[in-house]
Write an enzyme that holds these catalytic residues in place. Structure first.
Site, short mmCIF file in Angstrom:
data_model
loop_
_atom_site.label_atom_id
_atom_site.label_comp_id
_atom_site.label_asym_id
_atom_site.label_seq_id
_atom_site.Cartn_x
_atom_site.Cartn_y
_atom_site.Cartn_z
N ASP A 14 93.44 81.92 -59.41
CA ASP A 14 92.41 82.93 -59.08
C ASP A 14 92.31 83.19 -57.58
O ASP A 14 92.33 84.34 -57.14
CB ASP A 14 91.04 82.48 -59.60
CG ASP A 14 90.94 82.54 -61.12
OD1 ASP A 14 91.74 83.28 -61.74
OD2 ASP A 14 90.08 81.83 -61.68
N ARG A 94 78.89 72.85 -54.22
CA ARG A 94 78.86 74.28 -53.91
C ARG A 94 77.94 74.65 -52.75
O ARG A 94 78.32 75.45 -51.90
CB ARG A 94 78.50 75.09 -55.17
CG ARG A 94 79.54 75.02 -56.30
CD ARG A 94 80.96 75.17 -55.81
NE ARG A 94 81.94 75.34 -56.87
CZ ARG A 94 82.99 74.54 -57.09
NH1 ARG A 94 83.21 73.49 -56.31
NH2 ARG A 94 83.85 74.79 -58.06
N ASP A 123 78.65 78.36 -60.86
CA ASP A 123 79.11 78.24 -59.48
C ASP A 123 78.85 79.51 -58.66
O ASP A 123 78.50 79.44 -57.49
CB ASP A 123 80.59 77.86 -59.45
CG ASP A 123 80.82 76.43 -59.92
OD1 ASP A 123 79.89 75.60 -59.74
OD2 ASP A 123 81.90 76.13 -60.47
N SER A 174 90.47 74.09 -67.48
CA SER A 174 89.95 74.42 -66.16
C SER A 174 89.31 73.15 -65.60
O SER A 174 88.43 72.56 -66.22
CB SER A 174 88.92 75.54 -66.30
OG SER A 174 88.10 75.56 -65.15
N1 ARG Z 1 79.59 72.72 -65.83
C1 ARG Z 1 79.67 72.11 -64.57
C2 ARG Z 1 78.69 72.75 -63.62
O1 ARG Z 1 78.20 73.78 -63.88
C3 ARG Z 1 81.07 72.10 -64.02
C4 ARG Z 1 81.59 73.40 -63.53
C5 ARG Z 1 83.00 73.31 -63.08
N2 ARG Z 1 83.37 74.43 -62.28
C6 ARG Z 1 84.59 74.96 -62.25
N3 ARG Z 1 84.76 75.98 -61.47
N4 ARG Z 1 85.56 74.50 -63.00
O2 ARG Z 1 78.40 72.19 -62.60
#
Ligand code: ARG
Length: 401
Positions: A14, A94, A123, A174
């Site tokens: 991405d 983040r 995110d 992912s």
């Molecule tokens: N579900 C988790 C969260 O919201 C993990 C997210 C993982 N993010 C990613 N871009 N793969 O914090």
């Protein structure tokens, strides 16, 4: 139109496609920034990939110390676990990345930043709300949310423009990782009925294959922060790294969570968080020794609020500032050592000691040395039961009560 955009660059498909897409669609120069938050990638290679695709500049920022000291440690002191399960590894990283992105943008004289998040996850919210709090003048571009390409279309887009497609695209999963944990989504995991296949795990051994003899780890805490393992003082990042390895070896820290995303979707996530699992258990065990019942009860409520605000992207708010002050105050006497046993997928607290312990042997013991005044219990019960007796007299019980 911004003439320079600072892109949070992970090196995956991405964000690699985003480097070109931002040039093509925004006519902007792209500065790629890759954050080292303890995700064991070859970051020199990632940086070079950004340059090869056409970034005018590519930076790697070692953010490990800051991540541990300013984000992980406060969350550990708060005992923050989202929905009682998720130690918040991604969610904590983040706001840090957003802060660093804003700093780079200001240093580079850029008016926009970009991230590779989709429009379905948490995110994007964490990045954008954090930027809005810290640098409201900066515009945020979300290419993946805008371009509407499927994964296959992205691969074709990449191939047509000579963008090297990372080998990881063959994986159906992912993954995101940093010092505090690793998350795995997608593929067969989207069926909440199917047991996670063994090949999704990278940090933890299967408990079935874990050693037959347990490993005992003694963790020293100073005012709620871990300072040493087995008597060896370690820096924040090294301590977490070593504990990830030791607990992972025994299959500790696998979490299977159907969680509630901020955008309203339920999603099935698998986490590996060996160090976080051990440190959170040990920290709570030390609090059980050094805080009163009321402090613990109230702190549990604070922990839930704190976890939610981290998950929901509200790190840079007055609410967090206020809760952090409360948590900090509770940690003044949370010092001591906790002994944990790692064995076949479990972390069990088997011992704890503290110079500020509220546990009194002479009050608890049934043996020699008992100093508890058992005779005084009768008077205590008499007063304690007074409202119950009064009510029983004034309001006689009905049938079935
Ligand atoms: N579900 C988790 C969260 O919201 C993990 C997210 C993982 N993010 C990613 N871009 N793969 O914090």
């Amino acid at each position: 139109m911004p003439d320079k955009i600072i892109l949070a660059y992970s090196g995956g498909l991405d964000t690699s496609v985003a480097v070109k897409w931002l040039q093509d669609n925004y006519g902007a120069q792209v500065v790629a920034v890759t954050f080292d938050v303890g995700n064991a990638k070859n970051l020199a290679q990632v940086r070079q990939r950004a340059l090869d695709i056409g970034a005018v500049k590519a930076l790697v920022v070692d953010a490990r110390e800051t991540f541990v000291n300013q984000f992980i440690h406060p969350a550990l002191q708060a005992d923050a676990l989202y929905e009682g399960q998720y130690p918040l590894a991604t969610a904590l990283s983040r706001p840090l990345m957003a802060k660093l992105l804003a700093e780079v943008a200001r240093a580079e004289g850029a008016t926009a930043v970009a991230h590779g998040c989709t429009g379905k996850g948490n995110d994007q919210v964490r990045f954008e709300v954090s930027i809005a709090a810290l640098a409201p003048e900066i515009k945020v571009v979300a290419p993946v949310r805008e371009w509407g390409m499927t994964r296959d279309e992205e691969i074709i887009y990449a191939q047509e423009r000579g963008i090297p497609v990372p080998v990881t695209v063959s994986s159906p999963y992912s993954v995101d990782e940093n010092l505090w944990g690793r998350s795995i989504e997608c593929g067969v995991l989207e069926d909440p009925w199917s047991e996670p296949p063994e090949d999704i795990y990278a940090w933890t051994k299967s408990p079935r294959e874990a050693p037959d003899t347990p490993d005992y780890v003694e963790i020293a805490f100073q005012e709620g922060l871990p300072t040493a393992l087995d008597g060896r003082a370690l820096s924040g990042p090294s301590l977490i790294q070593e504990l990830n390895r030791r607990a992972g070896e025994h299959g500790v820290g696998r979490i299977d969570h159907v969680e509630n995303r901020l955008v309203g979707i339920k999603s099935r996530e698998i986490y590996e968080a060996p160090a976080a699992t051990v440190l959170l258990a040990a920290h709570r065990a030390l609090e059980a020794m050094t805080l009163t019942k009321e402090q613990i009860r109230f702190k549990e409520r604070v922990a839930q609020e704190y976890a939610d605000l981290i998950y929901n992207g509200l790190w840079f708010t007055a609410f967090r500032h206020d809760l952090a002050a409360y948590v900090q105050s509770t940690q003044r006497f949370v010092s001591g050592t906790v002994r944990t046993r790692l064995f076949k997928g479990n972390c069990t607290v088997v011992g704890r000691q503290s110079p500020h312990s509220l546990y009194r042997f002479e009050l608890a013991t049934y043996d020699q040395g008992d100093q508890f005044d058992q005779g005084a219990a009768a008077g205590f019960i008499h007063i304690w039961g007074l409202p119950v007796r009064t009510q029983a007299q004034a309001q006689p019980k009905g049938e079935g009560d």
